[in-house]
Design an enzyme around this catalytic site. Structure first.
Site, PDB file in Angstrom:
ATOM      1  N   LYS A 202      22.128  81.575  19.020  1.00  0.00           N
ATOM      2  CA  LYS A 202      20.923  81.161  19.746  1.00  0.00           C
ATOM      3  C   LYS A 202      21.279  81.144  21.230  1.00  0.00           C
ATOM      4  O   LYS A 202      22.343  80.648  21.602  1.00  0.00           O
ATOM      5  CB  LYS A 202      20.488  79.761  19.298  1.00  0.00           C
ATOM      6  CG  LYS A 202      19.205  79.268  19.981  1.00  0.00           C
ATOM      7  CD  LYS A 202      18.924  77.808  19.602  1.00  0.00           C
ATOM      8  CE  LYS A 202      17.580  77.351  20.149  1.00  0.00           C
ATOM      9  NZ  LYS A 202      17.434  75.881  20.066  1.00  0.00           N
ATOM     10  N   HIS A 221      18.933  65.455  18.029  1.00  0.00           N
ATOM     11  CA  HIS A 221      18.949  66.043  16.683  1.00  0.00           C
ATOM     12  C   HIS A 221      20.395  66.236  16.243  1.00  0.00           C
ATOM     13  O   HIS A 221      21.318  66.192  17.051  1.00  0.00           O
ATOM     14  CB  HIS A 221      18.229  67.404  16.693  1.00  0.00           C
ATOM     15  CG  HIS A 221      18.959  68.448  17.478  1.00  0.00           C
ATOM     16  ND1 HIS A 221      19.018  68.441  18.858  1.00  0.00           N
ATOM     17  CD2 HIS A 221      19.698  69.533  17.091  1.00  0.00           C
ATOM     18  CE1 HIS A 221      19.747  69.456  19.284  1.00  0.00           C
ATOM     19  NE2 HIS A 221      20.178  70.134  18.225  1.00  0.00           N
ATOM     20  N   ASP A 223      22.636  69.196  13.954  1.00  0.00           N
ATOM     21  CA  ASP A 223      22.485  70.595  13.546  1.00  0.00           C
ATOM     22  C   ASP A 223      22.564  70.694  12.025  1.00  0.00           C
ATOM     23  O   ASP A 223      23.448  70.100  11.409  1.00  0.00           O
ATOM     24  CB  ASP A 223      23.586  71.451  14.165  1.00  0.00           C
ATOM     25  CG  ASP A 223      23.434  71.558  15.684  1.00  0.00           C
ATOM     26  OD1 ASP A 223      22.344  71.246  16.197  1.00  0.00           O
ATOM     27  OD2 ASP A 223      24.417  71.954  16.349  1.00  0.00           O
ATOM     28  N   HIS A 277      22.846  64.803  19.183  1.00  0.00           N
ATOM     29  CA  HIS A 277      22.984  65.261  20.562  1.00  0.00           C
ATOM     30  C   HIS A 277      21.640  65.737  21.091  1.00  0.00           C
ATOM     31  O   HIS A 277      20.689  65.937  20.327  1.00  0.00           O
ATOM     32  CB  HIS A 277      24.030  66.387  20.657  1.00  0.00           C
ATOM     33  CG  HIS A 277      23.749  67.563  19.778  1.00  0.00           C
ATOM     34  ND1 HIS A 277      23.909  67.533  18.394  1.00  0.00           N
ATOM     35  CD2 HIS A 277      23.295  68.819  20.056  1.00  0.00           C
ATOM     36  CE1 HIS A 277      23.577  68.706  17.889  1.00  0.00           C
ATOM     37  NE2 HIS A 277      23.199  69.501  18.871  1.00  0.00           N
TER      38      HIS A 277
END
Length: 335
Positions: A202, A221, A223, A277
């Site tokens: 990404k 959030h 991962d 994070h």
């Protein structure tokens, strides 16, 4: 329906010194209010070339238990490989809008691949200050070159070379994390999909923002992959929640940032923790980052490693297909 890109909104906002209301976070999330200003411990930095294997494993284990994130230096990815990856990504985001839109995410597609803006649902209708490009870089059988920019012309070569090196880094990390659990070195990699692990790149592009005190590039959030290996640019912005404080990650030139993701937390039955994070934005400069998410294939079932589970230590997580886990997480559904 045409999607409004944050890059376009940013160029309009800079002349007015304001941002649209949908980008203003609630007070409990605003960086100016919530970033910790006191003395903070630094995110661990680990020398991946440490010849003392036991010391290397111990360092990675401690960081993964205590922080869920660490930076690695002397990781074996040549500086020029990282520089080229960054250069071609930056060139793509500097192209005219119509050239970038050629790679736009396909409407209604179940895949996240392509050029896009918002990824997850937001219950309050708020938006993150970021555009992105997603595409797979490994294994070859999963790659869809429709989403790889043809301009700049060196884009493909830069990404293929980086993919080769980053797989070597990932194998070293999986081995150390496995040994730290007292299981065989290949256990976590096998549990996360083995040779079929999908490497999803990404590129995050956070345009300059006139109100960085109010907006977030990416909201808090964890991962949902197994590991994330990230290249940042020199504009700081990554923040980690540690002991209920949002703290800034220090920029270390040529370091890679490693996040423990949800699947490693599940496989380790909670020994390692997936890190919460978020990303802040900058007033004067564009921030960029290049995370690679190591994802199990969609149909692959992930659960706590059987070697770690017994009567005294029952499984803390349900085993489920990765695609079902990802669907629930993206749509804010219970796991």
């Amino acid at each position: 329906m045409e999607v409004e890109r944050v890059q376009a909104i940013a160029s309009l906002s800079l002349t007015t010194d304001t941002i649209p209301a949908e980008f203003i976070r609630p007070e409990k999330e605003q960086p100016a209010i919530t970033t910790f200003r006191g003395p903070v411990p630094e995110i661990p930095t680990i020398d991946l070339s440490d010849p003392d294997q036991e010391n290397l494993v111990r360092s990675i284990v401690n960081a993964s238990k205590e922080w869920g994130i660490f930076q690695v230096v002397n990781h074996g990815v040549p500086t020029d490989v990282i520089t080229k990856l960054q250069a071609v990504g930056k060139e793509f985001f500097e192209l005219p809008p119509e050239e970038k839109e050629v790679y736009a995410k396909i409407p209604g597609s179940q895949s996240i691949e392509g050029y896009g803006t918002q990824l997850q649902k937001d219950i309050d209708g708020k938006k993150p200050w970021v555009d992105h490009l997603f595409h797979k870089i490994w294994p070859p059988s999963t790659i869809n070159y429709r989403f790889w920019p043809k301009n700049p012309p060196s884009y493909r070569d830069a990404n293929e070379v980086y993919a080769k090196y980053i797989r070597e880094v990932a194998d070293k990390l999986f081995t150390s994390l496995s040994l730290g659990l007292g299981v065989e070195g290949h256990a976590l990699k096998e549990g996360a999909g083995g040779e079929d692990i999908v490497y999803m790149l990404k590129i995050n592009y956070y345009p300059p923002c006139p109100r960085p005190d109010l907006a977030l590039g990416v909201v808090a959030h964890t991962d949902f992959c197994s590991l994330t290996i990230l290249v940042p640019n020199e504009v700081p912005g990554l923040q980690v929640l540690k002991d209920d404080h949002w703290i800034d990650a220090k920029y270390i030139p040529n370091a890679l940032i490693v996040h423990i993701g949800d699947q490693i937390e599940i496989l380790s039955n909670g020994v390692y923790r997936s890190v919460l994070h978020r990303s802040t934005v900058d007033k004067g400069k564009a921030r960029m980052s290049w995370p690679v998410f190591l994802e199990p294939p969609g149909e692959f079932v992930v659960g706590p490693l059987p070697q770690l589970v017994n009567e005294e230590n029952p499984p803390k997580y349900k085993a489920k297909k990765f695609k079902d886990y990802a669907y629930c997480k993206l749509n804010k559904l219970p796991q």
